[in-house]
Motif scaffolding. Structure first.
Motif: not given
Length: 263
Positions: A124, A128, A132, A146, A148
């Motif tokens: 992260e 971010d 995305d 994906r 975290p």
């Protein structure tokens, strides 16, 4: 004691920002009784940039019992990775320094030519939203996994086939050493730290900065040549085991602070 994990000035900055950060580093080093660098290239860069007079070299290390090639691939299914997938791993902060967009572009190119190549993006950061958005707009669904930040990094590394580090600058990446310790073939940019440990074509592979096409070519080469990938991983593991053991690092750091206290 000032420890340098990569200088704050680097080739991606404007001339003014570069100059200001270089002067700040010069000031901090001048006020420190001991400067510790994690790579020989960092020391040389400091000498060339602002005349760094002296520094102790203590290279990073990893726990080779935890980061071991004997780890199983138990979480591949949990991550949605198929048996035939070739997964390229990117594990780190989503920041400009790590250049995650170049990684995504490389996976996109590689996947268009080898549909079973997928990317695993773990981490992260302040990019971010950019990451995305790129995935949503430019990559077919399912090509990028994906996640975290995670605590089970040894298991994550055990689940990838190739490790990628496309940073614009680094000291000596612990993540790189961890992947090498687990005998993963690594594709990296030639930062100070990477140049310290990678012998191109032997225990890893260099690609130019911000060069997704070259990175994709390397992913495909390792995908197609399993023998090359395995041999590069084996040599990477041998280097880390011989040179980058965490116990050695801890002892060297202890000696630095002991001397400071005694003074």
């Amino acid at each position: 004691v000032y420890t340098v994990h990569g200088w704050s000035f680097h080739q991606g900055q404007s001339a003014l920002v570069y100059r200001l950060r270089m002067l700040c580093e010069k000031l901090i080093c001048g006020c420190s009784s001991t400067v510790v660098c994690v790579s020989a290239d960092n020391i040389e860069s400091g000498r060339q940039a602002f005349g760094l007079k002296s520094a102790e070299l203590i290279e990073n290390g990893v726990n080779t019992e935890i980061f071991s090639p004997s780890r199983t691939h138990g979480i591949r299914s949990a991550l949605g990775i198929g048996e035939d997938d070739c997964v390229v791993g990117f594990i780190g902060r989503m920041t400009l320094q790590k250049d995650p967009v170049s990684f995504l572009e490389a996976v996109k190119i590689a996947n268009s030519r080898r549909p079973n190549i997928r990317g695993l993006l773990v981490g992260e950061g302040d990019m971010d939203d950019t990451v995305d958005k790129y995935i949503k707009e430019h990559l077919p669904q399912g090509v990028i996994i994906r996640s975290p930040f995670r605590l089970d990094i040894p298991e994550v590394l055990a689940s990838v086939d190739i490790y990628s580090l496309c940073s614009l600058w680094e000291g000596l990446s612990i993540g790189l050493l961890e992947a090498m310790a687990m005998q993963k073939p690594v594709v990296v940019t030639p930062t100070d730290g990477s140049r310290t440990v990678i012998r191109d074509g032997e225990n890893g592979f260099f690609v130019p900065f911000r060069s997704p096409a070259a990175m994709a070519d390397c992913f495909i080469r390792l995908h197609d040549d399993k023998t090359l990938a395995a041999e590069a991983g084996r040599r990477a593991g041998q280097m880390v085991d011989a040179r980058f053991n965490s116990r050695r690092v801890a002892d060297a750091v202890y000696d630095i602070y002991r001397k400071e206290v005694e003074c």
